[in-house]
Enzyme design. Structure first.
Site, PDB file in Angstrom:
ATOM      1  N   GLU A 466       0.815  -1.218   0.000  1.00  0.00           N
ATOM      2  CA  GLU A 466       0.000   0.000   0.000  1.00  0.00           C
ATOM      3  C   GLU A 466       0.849   1.269   0.000  1.00  0.00           C
ATOM      4  O   GLU A 466       0.471   2.280  -0.607  1.00  0.00           O
ATOM      5  CB  GLU A 466      -0.975  -0.014   1.188  1.00  0.00           C
ATOM      6  CG  GLU A 466      -2.137  -1.007   1.030  1.00  0.00           C
ATOM      7  CD  GLU A 466      -1.744  -2.469   1.174  1.00  0.00           C
ATOM      8  OE1 GLU A 466      -0.629  -2.755   1.673  1.00  0.00           O
ATOM      9  OE2 GLU A 466      -2.547  -3.342   0.778  1.00  0.00           O
ATOM     10  N   HIS A 536     -12.253  -6.824   7.219  1.00  0.00           N
ATOM     11  CA  HIS A 536     -12.878  -6.374   5.976  1.00  0.00           C
ATOM     12  C   HIS A 536     -14.041  -5.449   6.290  1.00  0.00           C
ATOM     13  O   HIS A 536     -14.925  -5.271   5.463  1.00  0.00           O
ATOM     14  CB  HIS A 536     -13.361  -7.566   5.140  1.00  0.00           C
ATOM     15  CG  HIS A 536     -12.250  -8.467   4.722  1.00  0.00           C
ATOM     16  ND1 HIS A 536     -11.749  -9.454   5.533  1.00  0.00           N
ATOM     17  CD2 HIS A 536     -11.511  -8.502   3.585  1.00  0.00           C
ATOM     18  CE1 HIS A 536     -10.760 -10.072   4.917  1.00  0.00           C
ATOM     19  NE2 HIS A 536     -10.586  -9.515   3.738  1.00  0.00           N
TER      20      HIS A 536
END
Ligand SMILES: Cc1ncc(C[n+]2csc(CCOP(=O)(O)OP(=O)(O)O)c2C)c(N)n1
Ligand SMILES: [Mg+2]
Length: 736
Positions: A466, A536
C-alpha cells in the site's frame, strides 16, 4: 598571445608546471570548483552551528563528511532538467545544483522567503522549485517511492505528450508539466534508512519498470547511534541489493570526489540511456555527530572517530589539490578566504531577513486557486434519456456510476492513471487481446473494463504494497499527473499511513505552495457485510479528517458518488474518497447516469428528509438505516426528523447543521465507526459549543460499540449501529 597560465588567478598552478592529467574527465578548473563547493558546504555547517549556539537559529543538521559525493551528484545531473529527492545531508549537492548559501541560511533562520518552506520546515529539508529539487520531509525513506513515481511521470508524459498541455476548468490550469525524454531522478538516503520497507518497495518497482532513478545510499556507518551492522544483514547494503535485475551498481569511496564523479557519470549515463535504474553506494563519514542534538562520543570511542577524521573529504581534497599541483597553499587560502567572506555577507543578510507572520499559518493547507466548495464544482445531472419504447433506463448502482465516472474522466483528462491491487483487467494483456478472458477490474469490479478501454499504461496493477501505491501516486501527482489509486480495503490502508499522514496532504503547505499533490485515493470501507469480520469491515475516517490538507468524502448513494468523485478528480487538492462496500450494489440510492460533467462541491450536505422536531446528522451506510428509523418514527409517533447526509467530511457543512439544529433544537450524530473519539464527537462538540443556546436536549451519538467488527452475524449486528438503535435514540431525544 598570453598563455592560459598567465591569466590564472594567483595561487592556481599553471598547466605547464604539471603534465596534463585527466581525473576521470574532470578538468583542473572543475576540481577547484569541487573544492569550493565542498568547502562552502562545510563552512556553512560550521556557521550554522555557531548561529545555533548563539540561539539565532533553532536546529542544525550537517552535511559534513558527505560533501564529495554530493558535489559529484550535483555536477553530473542537471538542475531544472533532472529531478531531485535528496535528504538532509545533501547540502553540497544543492550547492552544486545552484542553490546559494544565503537561501540555505534563510532556511536556518526560518525566513518568510526561505525557498524550501517559508519558515515551516527545519533547515536542510531541501526544496528548490526552480531547480526541480522536490520538497523534502523528515520521515526517513518516504522520499524513495515518491522518486519512483516522479520517474514514472516523466516516462508517462514522454508517451502521452498531449497530456502535458494545460487545460482550463480543473487542476490542470494550475499544474504546469515539464519533462525531458532522458531525464533522471535522483534519490538519496542514509545507510540506516535502507532498513525502511519503502526503500525496498522503491527498489523493486524501479527495477521492475526499468526506471531512470539513481538511488544513492550515503553510508556513514551510523544511523544516529545505531551502527550499520545492526541495520543491514552482513553490514553491506550493496551485497543485499545486488540481485535486483536491470540495475547498474556502483560502490565507491564517497569521500573521494574524483571516484564519486566517475561512479556517478557511469550511473547517470546508464539511466539516461533508458537502461534502467542505478544504485550508488557511497562510503562516507559523519564527523559532526548526527545533529547538534546528538553527541557521538557517548557511543563512539575516540579511536574510531579518529579513523573517520583521517578520511575527511575536505582535508583529503586540499591535499589532493596540492599534491596534483592544481592549487598551492596560497591558492587554497585565497579560495577559502573568499568563501568565508561571502558567507559572512550571507549570514548578515539572512539575519536581517523578514520573518513569516502568524497570519500566514493556514495559507496553502489547500489550493489557493481552486476552492472545492465553490460553484465551479456545482452542476446539475443530465436528465436521463428515455428509450424509444418510452421506458427509462434502469437506475445504476454506486459501483456502476463510479466506474462510468472514472471512464468519463479518463476520456476527458489524459493525465489520469489508475493503479492499485487488482485494478487492471489483466496484467497479462495478451489474454485480453486474444479474448481468452473477460478481465477482473478490481475485487469489487469498480475499475472493470478501464484497462481494456484506455490501455495498460493508464490502468495497471501495483505490487501488493500500500505504501508503494500511495508513495508513487505522490511522486506522480507532484509532477502534474492525476493518479486515482485504489486501496483495496480500508483495513489495509495502514502500510501507506506514512505517505497519507506525513506526505500527500503536506506537500503544498510544507513547501509554501512550491509544490502540490492533488492525487485521489479511493478506498473501499465499512461493514454490514455479514461475514466481513474484523479485517474487511473497519471504518476509521476520523484518522484522516484529523489530518489537515486532505479532503475526505464519504458518499451514501450512487449519484453523490458520481458527483463527488468527479470533483475529487478535477480539484487541486488530495482527496481520500471513501466508498462503502455495502452500498456498492445496494438497491437504496441507485440513480440514472448523470452525464459526464456532473459535480457536487465538497462541504455541501444533503437534506435527505426535511423535518422540524429532531436533526440527525450522519453519512455513509448509516444514511439508509437512519432514514428507515426516521420514517418509522414519523409513522408511529408523528415525529418529524430532519436527516442530514454530510457527504463530505472535510470540509463539512456546518451551515446546514447549524440551521437545522437551530430549528429543531435536538441533535443526534450517527456514524458507523466506534463511538469514542470518532468523527461524530467533533460534530457533537461543535454543536454543544456553538449552538448551546438553541438546544432543548443533550447532543446524542449513536455509533459502533468500542470493539471490533466480528464475523458471526449476530455479533456484527450487535456491534454496528442498526436502524433499531437509531430509532431508540431518536425516540429518546424527541421525548427529552
Ligand atoms: C521514519 C523515521 N524514523 C525515525 C526518524 C528519526 N531519525 C532521523 S535521522 C535518523 C537516522 C538516519 O540514519 P541514516 O539513514 O543512516 O542517515 P544519516 O543521518 O546517518 O545520514 C533517525 C532514526 C525519522 N526521521 N524518520
Ligand atoms: Mg547513516
Amino acid at each position: 598571445m598570453a598563455t592560459k597560465t598567465d591569466s590564472k588567478p594567483a595561487g592556481v598552478v599553471g598547466e605547464k608546471s604539471k603534465t596534463a592529467k585527466t581525473y576521470e574527465g574532470l578538468s583542473r578548473e572543475q576540481l577547484i570548483e569541487a573544492y569550493r563547493i565542498m568547502f562552502t558546504s562545510r563552512r556553512l555547517d560550521d556557521r550554522e552551528i555557531l548561529l545555533k549556539r548563539q540561539q539565532k537559529i533553532f536546529f542544525q543538521i550537517s552535511g559534513a563528511g558527505h560533501e564529495a559525493i554530493g558535489w559529484a551528484a550535483g555536477v553530473t545531473l542537471k538542475p531544472a532538467y533532472d529531478w531531485f529527492y535528496p535528504y538532509y545531508r545533501d547540502r553540497a549537492l544543492c550547492l552544486a545544483l545552484g542553490a546559494t548559501p544565503y537561501e540555505m541560511l534563510l532556511m536556518a533562520v526560518g525566513a518568510a522567503d526561505d525557498p524550501q518552506s517559508g519558515g515551516r520546515q527545519m533547515p536542510s529539508h531541501w526544496g528548490f522549485p526552480k531547480l526541480n529539487v522536490v520538497t523534502q520531509s523528515s520521515p526517513t525513506g518516504s522520499q524513495v517511492l515518491q522518486a519512483v513515481g516522479c520517474a514514472e511521470a516523466g516516462r508517462y508524459f514522454e508517451a502521452h505528450a498531449q497530456a502535458a498541455k494545460k487545460a482550463n476548468g480543473d487542476y490542470r490550469q494550475f499544474k504546469s508539466v515539464q519533462f525531458r525524454s532522458d531525464e533522471v531522478t535522483y534519490v538519496s538516503l542514509g545507510d540506516g534508512t535502507t532498513s525502511e520497507g519503502e526503500f525496498w518497495e522503491g527498489m523493486n518497482t524501479a527495477s521492475n519498470r526499468k526506471l531512470p532513478v539513481v538511488f544513492v545510499v550515503q553510508d556513514n556507518g551510523y544511523a544516529i547511534s545505531v551502527p550499520v551492522e545492526v541495520q543491514t544483514a552482513g553490514g553491506n547494503i550493496s551485497r543485499l541489493v545486488s540481485g535486483f535485475p536491470n540495475f547498474h551498481f556502483e560502490e565507491v569511496d564517497g569521500t573521494d570526489p574524483v571516484a564519486s564523479y566517475a561512479a556517478f557519470a557511469r550511473s547517470v549515463a546508464f539511466c539516461r540511456a533508458g537502461e534502467g535504474p542505478a544504485f550508488v553506494h557511497a562510503h562516507v563519514i559523519r564527523p559532526y555527530s548526527h545533529s547538534l542534538s546528538d553527541d557521538e562520543r557517548l557511543y563512539r570511542p575516540d579511536a574510531e572517530r579518529e579513523r573517520d577524521a583521517a578520511r575527511d573529504p575536505i582535508t583529503l581534497m586540499q591535499m589532493f589539490l596540492i599534491r596534483e599541483g592544481i592549487l598551492d597553499e596560497k591558492g587554497i587560502n585565497k579560495l577559502e578566504k573568499q568563501v568565508e567572506d561571502d558567507l559572512q555577507i550571507a549570514v548578515d543578510q539572512a539575519l536581517q531577513a523578514a520573518l513569516p507572520t502568524p497570519d500566514s499559518i493556514t495559507r496553502y493547507v489547500y489550493s489557493p486557486d481552486l476552492d472545492v466548495a465553490s460553484a465551479a464544482f456545482s452542476s446539475d445531472p443530465l436528465a436521463s434519456e428515455t428509450a424509444a419504447d418510452g421506458k427509462k433506463p434502469a437506475p445504476k448502482t454506486m459501483a456502476d456510476l463510479i466506474n462510468s465516472t472514472l471512464r468519463d474522466e479518463m476520456r476527458r483528462d489524459e493525465r489520469i492513471v489508475l493503479f492499485g491491487e487488482d485494478v487492471a483487467d489483466a496484467s497479462r494483456e495478451q489474454y485480453l487481446q486474444e479474448k481468452l478472458i473477460k478481465g477482473k477490474g478490481g475485487v469489487f469490479k469498480l475499475t472493470y473494463g478501464l484497462q481494456h478501454d484506455f490501455g495498460s499504461d493508464r490502468v495497471f496493477n501495483s505490487p501488493l504494497a500500500e505504501a508503494n501505491i500511495v508513495g508513487r501516486a505522490v511522486g506522480m501527482a507532484t509532477r502534474g499527473m492525476k493518479p486515482v489509486v485504489e486501496i483495496q480495503f480500508f483495513d489495509y490502508i495502514w502500510p501507506a499511513m506514512m505517505q497519507l499522514r506525513n506526505e500527500l496532504p503536506l506537500i503544498r503547505w510544507r513547501s509554501n505552495n512550491g509544490f502540490s499533490c492533488p492525487a485521489v485515493v479511493r478506498v473501499a470501507i465499512g461493514g454490514y457485510l455479514t461475514g466481513g469480520a474484523i479485517y474487511h469491515s473497519q471504518c476509521g475516517e476520523s484518522m484522516f479528517t484529523h489530518t489537515p490538507g486532505m479532503h475526505v468524502v464519504f458518499p451514501s448513494n450512487a449519484l453523490d458518488a458520481a458527483g463527488l468523485l468527479r470533483t475529487a478528480i478535477r480539484c487541486d487538492d488530495p482527496v481520500l474518497f471513501l466508498e462503502h462496500k455495502r452500498l456498492y450494489r445496494e438497491t437504496y440510492g441507485r440513480a440514472a447516469y448523470p452525464g459526464p460533467d456532473y459535480m457536487i462541491p465538497f462541504g455541501k450536505a444533503k437534506i435527505v428528509q426535511a423535518g422540524t422536531d429532531l436533526t440527525v446528522i450522519t453519512y455513509g451506510a448509516v444514511v439508509p438505516r437512519a432514514l428507515r428509523a426516521a420514517q418509522k418514527l414519523e409513522r408511529e409517533q408523528g415525529v418529524k426528523v430532519e436527516l442530514i447526509d454530510l457527504r463530505s467530511l472535510n470540509p463539512f457543512d456546518w451551515e446546514t447543521i447549524a440551521e437545522s439544529v437551530g430549528k429543531t433544537s435536538r441533535a443526534l450524530v450517527a456514524y458507523e465507526d466506534t463511538l469514542s473519539w470518532g468523527y461524530g464527537a467533533e460534530i457533537a462538540a461543535r454543536i454543544a459549543d456553538q449552538l448551546f443556546d438553541r438546544l432543548d436536549a443533550p447532543v446524542r451519538r449513536v455509533a459502533a460499540k468500542d470493539t471490533f467488527v466480528a464475523y458471526q452475524p449476530i455479533l456484527e449486528d450487535a456491534i454496528l449501529p442498526q436502524a433499531e438503535d437509531l430509532l431508540r435514540a431518536m425516540k429518546d431525544l424527541a421525548e427529552y
